[in-house]
Design a protein around this motif. Structure first.
Motif, PDB file in Angstrom:
ATOM      1  N   VAL A  11       0.861  -1.181   0.000  1.00 53.82           N
ATOM      2  CA  VAL A  11       0.000   0.000   0.000  1.00 53.82           C
ATOM      3  C   VAL A  11       0.897   1.231   0.000  1.00 53.82           C
ATOM      4  O   VAL A  11       1.749   1.387   0.884  1.00 53.82           O
ATOM      5  CB  VAL A  11      -0.926   0.016   1.233  1.00 53.82           C
ATOM      6  CG1 VAL A  11      -1.730   1.319   1.279  1.00 53.82           C
ATOM      7  CG2 VAL A  11      -1.855  -1.193   1.219  1.00 53.82           C
ATOM      8  N   HIS A  12       0.725   2.088  -0.983  1.00 56.47           N
ATOM      9  CA  HIS A  12       1.518   3.312  -1.112  1.00 56.47           C
ATOM     10  C   HIS A  12       0.656   4.497  -0.689  1.00 56.47           C
ATOM     11  O   HIS A  12      -0.324   4.838  -1.354  1.00 56.47           O
ATOM     12  CB  HIS A  12       2.009   3.483  -2.544  1.00 56.47           C
ATOM     13  CG  HIS A  12       2.839   2.336  -3.030  1.00 56.47           C
ATOM     14  ND1 HIS A  12       4.169   2.203  -2.708  1.00 56.47           N
ATOM     15  CD2 HIS A  12       2.504   1.254  -3.797  1.00 56.47           C
ATOM     16  CE1 HIS A  12       4.645   1.095  -3.267  1.00 56.47           C
ATOM     17  NE2 HIS A  12       3.658   0.512  -3.922  1.00 56.47           N
ATOM     18  N   LEU A  13       1.030   5.126   0.416  1.00 57.31           N
ATOM     19  CA  LEU A  13       0.287   6.253   0.970  1.00 57.31           C
ATOM     20  C   LEU A  13       1.036   7.537   0.636  1.00 57.31           C
ATOM     21  O   LEU A  13       2.180   7.724   1.058  1.00 57.31           O
ATOM     22  CB  LEU A  13       0.169   6.064   2.487  1.00 57.31           C
ATOM     23  CG  LEU A  13      -0.379   7.215   3.331  1.00 57.31           C
ATOM     24  CD1 LEU A  13      -1.735   7.672   2.829  1.00 57.31           C
ATOM     25  CD2 LEU A  13      -0.477   6.787   4.791  1.00 57.31           C
ATOM     26  N   GLY A  14       0.408   8.401  -0.143  1.00 55.24           N
ATOM     27  CA  GLY A  14       1.031   9.654  -0.550  1.00 55.24           C
ATOM     28  C   GLY A  14       0.182  10.840  -0.118  1.00 55.24           C
ATOM     29  O   GLY A  14      -1.010  10.908  -0.445  1.00 55.24           O
ATOM     30  N   VAL A  15       0.781  11.766   0.632  1.00 54.33           N
ATOM     31  CA  VAL A  15       0.037  12.941   1.095  1.00 54.33           C
ATOM     32  C   VAL A  15       0.825  14.205   0.770  1.00 54.33           C
ATOM     33  O   VAL A  15       1.694  14.634   1.529  1.00 54.33           O
ATOM     34  CB  VAL A  15      -0.268  12.875   2.604  1.00 54.33           C
ATOM     35  CG1 VAL A  15      -1.203  14.031   2.982  1.00 54.33           C
ATOM     36  CG2 VAL A  15      -0.889  11.542   2.992  1.00 54.33           C
ATOM     37  N   VAL A  16       0.562  14.743  -0.399  1.00 56.65           N
ATOM     38  CA  VAL A  16       0.968  16.094  -0.784  1.00 56.65           C
ATOM     39  C   VAL A  16      -0.333  16.718  -1.261  1.00 56.65           C
ATOM     40  O   VAL A  16      -0.822  16.395  -2.335  1.00 56.65           O
ATOM     41  CB  VAL A  16       2.047  16.082  -1.878  1.00 56.65           C
ATOM     42  CG1 VAL A  16       2.368  17.507  -2.327  1.00 56.65           C
ATOM     43  CG2 VAL A  16       3.305  15.382  -1.380  1.00 56.65           C
ATOM     44  N   ASP A  17      -0.901  17.575  -0.442  1.00 54.98           N
ATOM     45  CA  ASP A  17      -2.338  17.827  -0.549  1.00 54.98           C
ATOM     46  C   ASP A  17      -2.695  19.305  -0.368  1.00 54.98           C
ATOM     47  O   ASP A  17      -3.338  19.682   0.618  1.00 54.98           O
ATOM     48  CB  ASP A  17      -3.044  16.966   0.519  1.00 54.98           C
ATOM     49  CG  ASP A  17      -4.542  16.867   0.313  1.00 54.98           C
ATOM     50  OD1 ASP A  17      -5.025  17.226  -0.774  1.00 54.98           O
ATOM     51  OD2 ASP A  17      -5.219  16.409   1.249  1.00 54.98           O
ATOM     52  N   PRO A  18      -2.299  20.157  -1.315  1.00 57.02           N
ATOM     53  CA  PRO A  18      -2.643  21.576  -1.172  1.00 57.02           C
ATOM     54  C   PRO A  18      -4.145  21.844  -1.175  1.00 57.02           C
ATOM     55  O   PRO A  18      -4.583  22.898  -0.717  1.00 57.02           O
ATOM     56  CB  PRO A  18      -1.956  22.237  -2.371  1.00 57.02           C
ATOM     57  CG  PRO A  18      -1.684  21.135  -3.330  1.00 57.02           C
ATOM     58  CD  PRO A  18      -1.480  19.898  -2.515  1.00 57.02           C
TER      59      PRO A  18
END
Length: 256
Positions: A62-69
């Motif tokens: 599971v790849h969790l990515g949080v770059v969230d403007p």
């Protein structure tokens, strides 16, 4: 296994808090930090890093990515299944690099708050309240269908990085990523460059093609095929970004 990529840096507690949430739900999960040094709000950088990392992990990761403007706005929170794993994060194009190489099989909008940390999430920290718990539940065997309603994979937001264009004696492209050394990574695949004489034009400067950073004198620029497989521009012992004053999406031309 779960990978974690953010633009949160390491000064604040945000990354640690997300890991705390994850391990509350699945204390046995192996969490791998890809990076937390994505430049703030830089979705293009996150896209590139995820695209060039996912193949190194086992099937089912599971790849969790949080770059969230856009956190707290109308942008969707999503989970996506693809051939070798899952993606969890905001629907803002962060996953479009991965999905350009391996298509989405199914996608859901994360509307089932039973799998959030709390039913009323913070408007500014979906990483803690929605994405981290959802990713942890996925690693624990919860099905994608339980997390929310199915959405059309064709509707997922794509971050449009222009494709490189092959001409008779050149390739037109652009800069798609800048790493921590100031190396300028283009969107031009390296493929068969090693068998040709070639050079790069960038920022009005012609830069010779080579194989290693040390082929040029200290402080001199060189173009080469990086370990990621893309043509990059580097400066031996320095920063190509600073020396050439180039940035994301600036044009690059390969001559051969």
């Amino acid at each position: 296994m779960l990978t974690l990529l953010t633009d949160f840096g390491l000064t604040d507690i945000y990354v640690g808090v997300m890991k705390g949430i994850i391990t509350q739900i699945n204390p046995h999960i192996n969490v791998i930090d890809l990076t937390h040094q994505i430049p703030p709000q830089n979705i293009a950088a996150a896209r590139f890093c995820l695209m060039n990392a996912y193949t190194y992990f086992p099937s089912g990761t599971v790849h969790l990515g949080v770059v969230d403007p856009g956190v707290g706005s109308t942008r969707r929170a999503i989970a996506v299944e693809f051939a070798t794993g899952f993606l969890v994060g905001p629907d803002n194009g962060i996953f479009s690099g991965v999905l350009s190489q391996t298509p989405a099989l199914k996608a859901v909008e994360l509307t089932n708050s039973d799998y959030w940390r709390v039913a009323q999430s913070s408007a500014t920290f979906h990483g803690r309240d929605i994405f981290a718990p959802v990713a942890a539940h996925l690693t624990s065997g919860v099905s994608l269908d339980d997390l929310g309603g199915v959405i059309d994979v064709a509707s997922l937001v794509k971050l449009e990085i222009p494709n490189s264009t092959i001409m008779d004696t050149s390739i037109q492209g652009c800069i798609q990523y800048i790493d921590g050394f100031g190396n300028l990574i283009t969107n031009i695949p390296g493929n068969d460059m090693l068998s040709k004489q070639w050079a790069v034009i960038a920022g009005g400067v012609e830069i010779p093609g080579g194989k290693t950073y040390s082929e040029q004198l200290q402080g001199s620029a060189i173009a080469l095929v990086g370990s990621h497989g893309w043509i990059e521009i580097a400066v031996n012992g320095g920063s190509a970004r600073s020396q050439l004053h180039l940035d994301y999406l600036d044009p690059v031309q390969v001559l051969f």
